[in-house]
Motif scaffolding. Structure first.
Motif, PDB file in Angstrom:
ATOM      1  N   THR A 211      -8.104  -6.820  -8.374  1.00  0.00           N
ATOM      2  CA  THR A 211      -7.263  -7.867  -7.816  1.00  0.00           C
ATOM      3  C   THR A 211      -8.104  -8.976  -7.191  1.00  0.00           C
ATOM      4  N   LEU A 212      -7.566 -10.176  -7.198  1.00  0.00           N
ATOM      5  CA  LEU A 212      -8.250 -11.320  -6.604  1.00  0.00           C
ATOM      6  C   LEU A 212      -7.608 -11.756  -5.297  1.00  0.00           C
ATOM      7  N   SER A 213      -6.469 -11.150  -4.976  1.00  0.00           N
ATOM      8  CA  SER A 213      -5.808 -11.490  -3.716  1.00  0.00           C
ATOM      9  C   SER A 213      -4.914 -10.347  -3.262  1.00  0.00           C
ATOM     10  N   PHE A 214      -5.008 -10.049  -1.981  1.00  0.00           N
ATOM     11  CA  PHE A 214      -4.141  -9.040  -1.376  1.00  0.00           C
ATOM     12  C   PHE A 214      -2.814  -9.644  -0.922  1.00  0.00           C
ATOM     13  N   VAL A 215      -2.724 -10.984  -0.901  1.00  0.00           N
ATOM     14  CA  VAL A 215      -1.560 -11.640  -0.324  1.00  0.00           C
ATOM     15  C   VAL A 215      -0.835 -12.541  -1.328  1.00  0.00           C
ATOM     16  N   HIS A 216      -1.312 -12.618  -2.546  1.00  0.00           N
ATOM     17  CA  HIS A 216      -0.687 -13.447  -3.581  1.00  0.00           C
ATOM     18  C   HIS A 216       0.669 -12.841  -3.966  1.00  0.00           C
ATOM     19  N   PRO A 217       1.641 -13.666  -4.339  1.00  0.00           N
ATOM     20  CA  PRO A 217       2.950 -13.128  -4.750  1.00  0.00           C
ATOM     21  C   PRO A 217       2.869 -12.113  -5.885  1.00  0.00           C
ATOM     22  N   GLU A 218       1.826 -12.194  -6.728  1.00  0.00           N
ATOM     23  CA  GLU A 218       1.677 -11.260  -7.842  1.00  0.00           C
ATOM     24  C   GLU A 218       1.088  -9.916  -7.412  1.00  0.00           C
ATOM     25  N   SER A 219       0.580  -9.846  -6.189  1.00  0.00           N
ATOM     26  CA  SER A 219      -0.137  -8.648  -5.750  1.00  0.00           C
ATOM     27  C   SER A 219       0.811  -7.504  -5.423  1.00  0.00           C
ATOM     28  N   GLY A 220       0.407  -6.303  -5.796  1.00  0.00           N
ATOM     29  CA  GLY A 220       1.169  -5.120  -5.440  1.00  0.00           C
ATOM     30  C   GLY A 220       0.535  -4.350  -4.302  1.00  0.00           C
ATOM     31  N   GLU A 221      -0.545  -4.899  -3.726  1.00  0.00           N
ATOM     32  CA  GLU A 221      -1.246  -4.208  -2.652  1.00  0.00           C
ATOM     33  C   GLU A 221      -0.461  -4.301  -1.344  1.00  0.00           C
ATOM     34  N   GLY A 222      -0.508  -3.200  -0.580  1.00  0.00           N
ATOM     35  CA  GLY A 222       0.084  -3.230   0.754  1.00  0.00           C
ATOM     36  C   GLY A 222       1.500  -2.720   0.844  1.00  0.00           C
ATOM     37  N   ASN A 223       1.992  -2.071  -0.209  1.00  0.00           N
ATOM     38  CA  ASN A 223       3.329  -1.478  -0.158  1.00  0.00           C
ATOM     39  C   ASN A 223       3.227  -0.098   0.492  1.00  0.00           C
ATOM     40  N   ASP A 224       3.677   0.000   1.727  1.00  0.00           N
ATOM     41  CA  ASP A 224       3.561   1.249   2.485  1.00  0.00           C
ATOM     42  C   ASP A 224       4.884   2.013   2.565  1.00  0.00           C
TER      43      ASP A 224
END
Length: 328
Positions: A211-224
């Motif tokens: 991934t190139l961004s943790f906060v981009h709308p396309e990112s799936g990172e950070g779903n807890d």
């Protein structure tokens, strides 16, 4: 753990008074991500695949368990795979960074790739770094910067061309490789672990499904919602509690005129290249070369398997030959 100055400033300016979560610092190695486990999972939908095993190549020399930095009592190691034949021409270097969600995985997972690229004439180094079970962001970044500095310090031993150092990573390792490239010449991310006076600059990046961004709308990172995510463990904060830190750790935040050429190699899993379009727009603005190659109908872990391994190697070799003007 000390944040980079930029991160500390953003954290304070955001008015955050929330304590950093340390429950993930177990001190116990997380073995949940492995090549064998990835193979069992991927084979369910791709029964034709074969796991890439280590090679025995007469053209490749190796040295394993070389300590590149010591942080306190912790010794960090890498393995070297490089051409056995001595040449007058210096050898381009590749630092290979494993994936595993910044929490699992190990440097041995990409030994076959290192061996195969060494057979093509590159000096390759599979590197370990501190994972989120023992140290939070930005420890992994600081470790990898130290590893690049170690390559430069030991260039004579491996006949390295220190003007041709590539950061190559898969998954979380791809994000880390991209971060190394986008923070060239940014002292706030250097740290003072080992050989801090030596340059940690890399001249190319190969990002394989990172991934190139943790906060981009396309990112799936950070779903807890179903449990603490890998990125939340790494940062010690959920995204909503410290957005500035998640943004700081995103390569997309830092891409600019000092960023080197990029090769993106991607699976069919769209979220694994979050922010790539916007990232390449910035590269184009600065006339920085980049390529994208996507393998259709592939799982995220495709680099570990045949039939995709050799085509991936071919893309890497062609890209590096192009940007380094290698004629062989």
């Amino acid at each position: 753990m000390k944040l980079p100055l930029l991160g500390l400033f953003l954290l304070l300016s955001a008015g955050s008074c929330l304590a950093q979560m340390t429950t993930g610092l177990t001190g116990v190695r997380d073995t949940s991500f492995s090549n064998a486990g990835a193979y069992r999972q991927a084979k369910k939908k791709n029964p034709e695949i074969k796991l890439v095993e280590e090679f025995k190549l007469p053209s490749v020399q190796e040295k394993r368990n070389l300590v590149y930095c010591q942080v306190g009592d912790r010794k960090l190691a890498l393995d070297a795979f490089y051409p056995k034949k001595k040449t007058k021409t210096k050898t381009p270097a590749i630092l290979l960074i494993h994936g595993g969600g910044w929490r699992s995985g190990n440097r041995e997972q990409h030994i076959p790739l290192a061996q195969r690229l060494a057979d093509l004439g590159y000096a390759c180094f599979t590197v370990e770094y501190r994972l989120s079970t023992e140290a939070l962001y930005p420890a992994a970044i600081l470790d990898l910067k130290s590893a690049v500095r170690w390559l430069r310090t030991n260039a004579r031993q491996f006949n390295l061309d220190t003007a041709k150092i590539t950061a190559l990573g898969f998954s979380a390792g791809g994000e880390l490789a991209a971060f190394l490239g986008t923070t060239n010449e940014k002292p706030e991310f250097e740290g003072a672990n080992c050989r801090s006076a030596v340059s940690s600059q890399v001249q190319a990046v190969v990002d394989i499904d990172g991934t190139l961004s943790f906060v981009h709308p396309e990112s799936g990172e950070g779903n807890d919602t179903k449990g603490t995510s890998a990125a939340t463990y790494w940062f010690g904060y959920p995204k909503k509690e410290n957005f500035a830190l998640w943004e700081e750790a995103s390569p997309l935040t830092h891409v600019g005129k000092t960023t080197p050429p990029f090769l993106f190699i991607n699976s069919a899993v769209d979220r694994m290249h979050a922010g790539r379009g916007d990232f390449r727009k910035v590269l184009d603005q600065h006339r920085i070369y980049s390529e994208v190659h996507t393998f259709p109908n592939t799982p995220h872990t495709f680099p570990l398997f045949h039939p995709w391994f050799e085509p991936m190697v071919a893309h890497i070799n062609a890209f590096l030959k192009k940007i380094y003007q290698i004629k062989r």
